[in-house]
Design a protein around this motif. Structure first.
Motif, PDB file in Angstrom:
ATOM      1  N   TRP A   1       0.717  -1.175  -0.027  1.00 43.97           N
ATOM      2  CA  TRP A   1      -0.136   0.159  -0.056  1.00 43.97           C
ATOM      3  C   TRP A   1       0.901   1.004  -0.212  1.00 43.97           C
ATOM      4  CZ3 TRP A   1      -5.321  -1.016   0.443  1.00 43.97           C
ATOM      5  CH2 TRP A   1      -5.770  -2.321   0.972  1.00 43.97           C
ATOM      6  N   ASN A   2       0.197   2.375  -0.430  1.00 41.19           N
ATOM      7  CA  ASN A   2       0.994   3.438  -0.206  1.00 41.19           C
ATOM      8  C   ASN A   2       0.121   4.751   0.328  1.00 41.19           C
ATOM      9  OD1 ASN A   2       0.455   3.783  -3.790  1.00 41.19           O
ATOM     10  ND2 ASN A   2       0.186   5.785  -2.499  1.00 41.19           N
ATOM     11  N   VAL A   3       0.481   5.552   0.930  1.00 43.95           N
ATOM     12  CA  VAL A   3      -0.116   6.891   1.434  1.00 43.95           C
ATOM     13  C   VAL A   3      -0.378   7.686   0.335  1.00 43.95           C
ATOM     14  CG1 VAL A   3      -0.291   8.796   2.945  1.00 43.95           C
ATOM     15  CG2 VAL A   3       0.683   6.668   3.751  1.00 43.95           C
ATOM     16  N   GLU A   4      -1.476   8.079  -0.041  1.00 48.31           N
ATOM     17  CA  GLU A   4      -1.840   8.888  -1.174  1.00 48.31           C
ATOM     18  C   GLU A   4      -2.186  10.323  -0.613  1.00 48.31           C
ATOM     19  OE1 GLU A   4      -5.249   9.279  -4.259  1.00 48.31           O
ATOM     20  OE2 GLU A   4      -3.579   7.760  -4.947  1.00 48.31           O
ATOM     21  N   ASP A   5      -3.430  10.677  -0.244  1.00 52.06           N
ATOM     22  CA  ASP A   5      -3.792  11.817   0.343  1.00 52.06           C
ATOM     23  C   ASP A   5      -3.294  11.789   2.070  1.00 52.06           C
ATOM     24  OD1 ASP A   5      -5.700  12.955  -1.544  1.00 52.06           O
ATOM     25  OD2 ASP A   5      -6.863  11.270  -1.105  1.00 52.06           O
ATOM     26  N   ASN A   6      -2.577  12.862   2.209  1.00 53.19           N
ATOM     27  CA  ASN A   6      -1.958  12.866   3.734  1.00 53.19           C
ATOM     28  C   ASN A   6      -2.220  14.361   4.260  1.00 53.19           C
ATOM     29  OD1 ASN A   6      -0.234  12.642   5.716  1.00 53.19           O
ATOM     30  ND2 ASN A   6       1.608  12.715   4.788  1.00 53.19           N
ATOM     31  N   ILE A   7      -3.173  14.465   5.012  1.00 46.77           N
ATOM     32  CA  ILE A   7      -3.742  15.522   5.506  1.00 46.77           C
ATOM     33  C   ILE A   7      -3.568  15.909   6.779  1.00 46.77           C
ATOM     34  CG2 ILE A   7      -5.820  17.050   5.856  1.00 46.77           C
ATOM     35  CD1 ILE A   7      -7.369  15.272   3.787  1.00 46.77           C
ATOM     36  N   PHE A   8      -2.475  16.854   7.107  1.00 48.51           N
ATOM     37  CA  PHE A   8      -1.895  16.893   8.466  1.00 48.51           C
ATOM     38  C   PHE A   8      -1.256  18.407   8.402  1.00 48.51           C
ATOM     39  CE2 PHE A   8       1.356  16.698  11.841  1.00 48.51           C
ATOM     40  CZ  PHE A   8       0.415  16.199  12.997  1.00 48.51           C
ATOM     41  N   ASP A   9      -1.859  19.386   8.906  1.00 51.22           N
ATOM     42  CA  ASP A   9      -1.460  20.932   8.632  1.00 51.22           C
ATOM     43  C   ASP A   9      -0.401  21.341   9.521  1.00 51.22           C
ATOM     44  OD1 ASP A   9      -3.701  21.146   7.248  1.00 51.22           O
ATOM     45  OD2 ASP A   9      -4.723  21.861   8.897  1.00 51.22           O
ATOM     46  N   GLN A  10       0.181  20.392  10.313  1.00 52.95           N
ATOM     47  CA  GLN A  10       1.196  20.800  11.088  1.00 52.95           C
ATOM     48  C   GLN A  10       2.812  20.582  10.615  1.00 52.95           C
ATOM     49  OE1 GLN A  10       0.860  19.919  15.431  1.00 52.95           O
ATOM     50  NE2 GLN A  10      -1.218  19.429  14.897  1.00 52.95           N
ATOM     51  N   LEU A  11       2.684  19.929   9.401  1.00 51.51           N
ATOM     52  CA  LEU A  11       4.000  19.737   8.599  1.00 51.51           C
ATOM     53  C   LEU A  11       4.134  20.421   7.349  1.00 51.51           C
ATOM     54  CD1 LEU A  11       4.369  15.927   9.235  1.00 51.51           C
ATOM     55  CD2 LEU A  11       5.866  17.411  10.023  1.00 51.51           C
ATOM     56  N   PRO A  12       5.173  20.929   7.081  1.00 48.23           N
ATOM     57  CA  PRO A  12       5.322  21.421   5.539  1.00 48.23           C
ATOM     58  C   PRO A  12       4.997  20.744   4.515  1.00 48.23           C
ATOM     59  CG  PRO A  12       7.612  21.016   6.568  1.00 48.23           C
ATOM     60  CD  PRO A  12       6.387  20.810   7.679  1.00 48.23           C
ATOM     61  N   LYS A  13       4.364  21.293   3.469  1.00 48.36           N
ATOM     62  CA  LYS A  13       3.960  20.364   2.545  1.00 48.36           C
ATOM     63  C   LYS A  13       4.852  20.587   1.135  1.00 48.36           C
ATOM     64  CE  LYS A  13      -0.860  21.254   3.724  1.00 48.36           C
ATOM     65  NZ  LYS A  13      -2.175  21.587   3.077  1.00 48.36           N
ATOM     66  N   MET A  14       4.784  19.618   0.175  1.00 51.42           N
ATOM     67  CA  MET A  14       5.414  19.756  -1.127  1.00 51.42           C
ATOM     68  C   MET A  14       4.735  19.226  -2.098  1.00 51.42           C
ATOM     69  SD  MET A  14       7.856  16.179  -0.591  1.00 51.42           S
ATOM     70  CE  MET A  14       8.541  16.417  -2.493  1.00 51.42           C
ATOM     71  N   SER A  15       4.989  19.766  -3.462  1.00 46.52           N
ATOM     72  CA  SER A  15       4.141  19.373  -4.373  1.00 46.52           C
ATOM     73  C   SER A  15       4.024  17.941  -4.821  1.00 46.52           C
ATOM     74  CB  SER A  15       4.745  20.367  -5.626  1.00 46.52           C
ATOM     75  OG  SER A  15       3.911  19.906  -6.899  1.00 46.52           O
ATOM     76  N   PHE A  16       2.857  17.617  -5.476  1.00 46.53           N
ATOM     77  CA  PHE A  16       2.727  16.208  -5.809  1.00 46.53           C
ATOM     78  C   PHE A  16       3.492  16.016  -7.335  1.00 46.53           C
ATOM     79  CE2 PHE A  16      -0.313  15.348  -2.644  1.00 46.53           C
ATOM     80  CZ  PHE A  16      -0.104  13.840  -2.285  1.00 46.53           C
ATOM     81  N   GLU A  17       3.827  17.002  -7.996  1.00 45.71           N
ATOM     82  CA  GLU A  17       4.343  17.102  -9.328  1.00 45.71           C
ATOM     83  C   GLU A  17       5.630  16.178  -9.377  1.00 45.71           C
ATOM     84  OE1 GLU A  17       4.891  17.835 -13.162  1.00 45.71           O
ATOM     85  OE2 GLU A  17       3.384  18.492 -11.804  1.00 45.71           O
ATOM     86  N   VAL A  18       6.384  16.047  -8.217  1.00 45.71           N
ATOM     87  CA  VAL A  18       7.741  14.960  -8.167  1.00 45.71           C
ATOM     88  C   VAL A  18       7.183  13.743  -8.419  1.00 45.71           C
ATOM     89  CG1 VAL A  18       8.891  16.950  -6.783  1.00 45.71           C
ATOM     90  CG2 VAL A  18       7.437  15.018  -5.628  1.00 45.71           C
ATOM     91  N   TYR A  19       5.919  13.466  -8.081  1.00 48.02           N
ATOM     92  CA  TYR A  19       5.346  12.009  -8.004  1.00 48.02           C
ATOM     93  C   TYR A  19       4.824  11.682  -9.446  1.00 48.02           C
ATOM     94  CZ  TYR A  19       5.584  12.638  -2.843  1.00 48.02           C
ATOM     95  OH  TYR A  19       5.941  13.139  -1.548  1.00 48.02           O
TER      96      TYR A  19
END
Length: 654
Positions: free
Chosen positions: A471-489
């Motif tokens: 399995w892999n984590v797809e949506d990952n909703i957690f506001d307390q961590l910095p985000k990165m663009s999905f473009e890299v995937y």
């Protein structure tokens, strides 16, 4: 010499007149009432929707390659269809939607099969009697007519198959004539054949059988060239090089090009996204992964969706419904679902408490609970058998508001990693091992019955090396961590091309009749045992082969083997009629019978039999034509029905 030229000219005129009559009859029979009924018929509901998706550039999943559907969409776009009609179900009225262009386009390709058949049989036999009889049998088959008059893939597939078979025999003729392998005429026909092969396989994978036929025919041609001792071996090598380029590399290039168009046009998110990987979805406009961002790593208390790595695998899913009696413990159902849904969301929690202080990352080797966001039940397994796969253990939703028991604890492991590794969004392949039962969370790919909404079974496999337990984590909703663009995937074109085929092949392998659906057995098909309603309203269309053509062919086939054996013996004794007869079965039989009789009697019997075959075939078409053009009034088994006399078998339901 003059008489010979005059005879050739006369034969050419007869050939042209015959071909013209065949084309005229084809036009009349195929386009008569072509726009009736003015509602969705049979599988038009599927391919009409797909055409709308192309026009709207909305991605969808289908088990077939894209060319046929793209051509239907193009014909609709060019004739004014705007892609807004829903094609909800058979019987839905078009109510002003511009469906005419798509139906006429499909009918046109279906109609062109008839003259192509004429040309192909002529190329094979150079015998006008064989050509006329063979073409007429196809022209007068009611089932073939019905199948080629609607917005379906069948007329498109059959057209390209016909183009391929014609090309195969045309190239054979040119090879037998000794045409040089790199002459412009030979290359033109080989490029035509290569394009036809590419188009055939680009409509449906069943076209592979025609590709195989073309390959075997090519091998036979090369073998004949090699066996001619008057010609150098280098000629065979040149033919081999030419055909490798035109019949292998050229079709592959076209096939990939068609998929490039398909993946470029379908640029927007649709209801088929969930069949594909997270990287694939990141390329689709409007998808939650496109131009989106999420934390790079996973932390406790994040809301996530888990995507299974099985080809065509969906998202870990649950809902308020329970397993029924007889399907394990009567607890909340856990499935995989291939569509985006709020019921796909899970909260990652520590195994021994409800909350954590601050930001605590989840790492490989940690023990966790997965709580279903919508229902508050925990992902759970126990020693009950899975509902569909008895060797596996049942997976359920258990507890209330996140409070359950020790069977809710799972060990999360990064495949190929080590304890303590961070769990990355999309990239990390995860295995969930049940802490007490020592089994891996997996999807079997088996479709649940209606009580499970035909979603896929989730179970716990004692074999921890299950390839479908990733399995892999797809949506990952957690506001307390910095985000990165999905473009890299996001996947490249080549990755999407390969994945598209994996998903299509998996979808084809998983096709099976739905619960309560009427099915037929292979032995029933050639005997015309049962038909299929294309339209079941007041304007009834019923797909059924012309019984005179179908049963006649079966009878001729049986007699053919007997006469073929007799002729083989006669030829061995040098008593046969001089040369091998190349022709369709009917003409072969008649010429075989003719050879047993005196010349004058044989000619009379032969001509009378040909006339009888033509008359019977045409009359049978007239008799059964209401099945294709539309029936109204009572059914055949009801009083005062106008089609009662056509019901020759009880299994025919019109």
């Amino acid at each position: 010499m003059a008489q010979t030229r005059e005879k050739c000219s006369s034969s050419s005129k007869i050939w042209l007149i015959t071909f013209g009559l065949i084309c005229g009859a084809t036009f009349l029979t195929r386009f008569y009432k072509v726009l009736e009924p003015d509602h969705v018929c049979w599988d038009e509901t599927h391919f009409g929707k797909m055409a709308s998706s192309y026009i709207n550039r909305t991605f969808f999943f289908d088990v077939h390659p894209p060319l046929g559907k793209m051509l239907i969409a193009l014909s609709g776009k060019l004739t004014g269809y705007d892609g807004t009609f829903h094609f909800e179900k058979p019987g839905s009225k078009f109510d002003g939607a511009r469906y005419e262009g798509m139906r006429i386009f499909c009918t046109t390709l279906g109609a062109l099969i008839i003259p192509l058949t004429f040309l192909t049989i002529w190329e094979m036999t150079k015998n006008l009697d064989s050509t006329v009889i063979g073409t007429l049998l196809l022209l007068c088959d009611i089932g073939f007519l019905t199948l080629n008059r609607y917005i379906l893939l069948d007329p498109i597939l059959l057209f390209f198959m016909s183009c391929t078979i014609y090309g195969v025999f045309k190239v054979r003729s040119l090879t037998d004539e000794g045409l040089p392998p790199f002459s412009s005429r030979m290359l033109a026909w080989q490029l035509y054949l290569g394009a036809s092969l590419a188009c055939t396989i680009s409509v449906k994978f069943v076209g592979l059988f025609v590709v195989l036929f073309a390959g075997l025919r090519t091998i036979a041609d090369l073998w004949n060239v090699l066996g001619d001792l008057t010609k150098p071996v280098s000629l065979t090598v040149k033919h081999l090089i030419g055909r490798t380029i035109t019949l292998i590399l050229w079709p592959i290039l076209l096939y990939v090009f068609f998929f490039w168009i398909h993946l470029t046009v379908l640029s927007k998110s649709g209801n088929g996204d969930g069949f594909y990987s997270s990287g694939f979805q990141a390329r689709l406009e409007g998808n939650s992964l496109n131009n989106a961002s999420a934390p790079r790593v996973l932390a406790f208390e994040a809301a996530v969706t888990l995507k299974n790595h099985r080809t065509g695998g969906g998202y870990l899913h649950s809902h308020h419904h329970l397993y029924p009696a007889g399907a394990g413990a009567k607890q909340q159902q856990i499935t995989t679902y291939t569509h985006k849904d709020e019921n796909n969301k899970w909260i990652v929690k520590p195994y021994d408490r409800e909350q954590v202080d601050g930001v605590v990352l989840v790492r490989s080797g940690d023990l966790v609970r997965l709580t279903h966001a919508a229902t508050g039940r925990n992902l759970h397994s126990h020693r009950e058998r899975a509902p569909m796969t008895s060797k596996f253990m049942q997976v359920t939703g258990y507890g209330e508001d996140g409070v359950g028991d020790a069977n809710d604890v799972w060990k999360i492991i990064v495949s190929g990693g080590k304890d303590g590794d961070e769990i990355q969004t999309v990239r990390s392949k995860l295995v969930f091992i049940h802490y007490l039962q020592a089994c891996a969370l997996t999807t079997t790919g088996k479709q649940l019955p209606k009580w499970g909404f035909e979603q896929q079974e989730v179970a716990c496999n004692p074999n921890l090396r299950d390839n479908n337990a990733l399995w892999n984590v797809e949506d990952n909703i957690f506001d307390q961590l910095p985000k990165m663009s999905f473009e890299v995937y996001a996947s490249s074109f080549l990755e999407r091309f390969i994945e598209s085929h994996a998903v299509m092949l998996h979808g084809n392998a998983g096709l099976k009749p739905k619960e309560g659906e009427v099915t037929s057995q292979p032995w029933q098909w050639p005997i015309n045992y049962r038909g299929q309603f294309f339209s079941a309203n007041s304007h009834r269309i019923y797909l059924l082969g012309n019984p005179v053509v179908w049963w006649g062919n079966l009878a001729f086939l049986a007699v053919f083997f007997l006469l073929f054996l007799v002729n083989c013996i006669r030829e061995k004794r040098a008593q046969a009629f001089g040369k091998t007869v190349e022709g369709i079965i009917t003409v072969y039989l008649l010429q075989s019978i003719k050879s047993f009789l005196s010349p004058e009697l044989g000619r009379t019997v032969y001509q009378s039999a040909i006339g009888l075959v033509i008359t019977t075939t045409v009359y049978s078409f007239y008799l059964f034509s209401p099945l294709a053009y539309g029936m109204s009034g009572p059914m055949s088994n009801e009083p005062n029905s106008t089609v009662t006399g056509l019901k020759w078998l009880d299994t025919w339901e019109f």
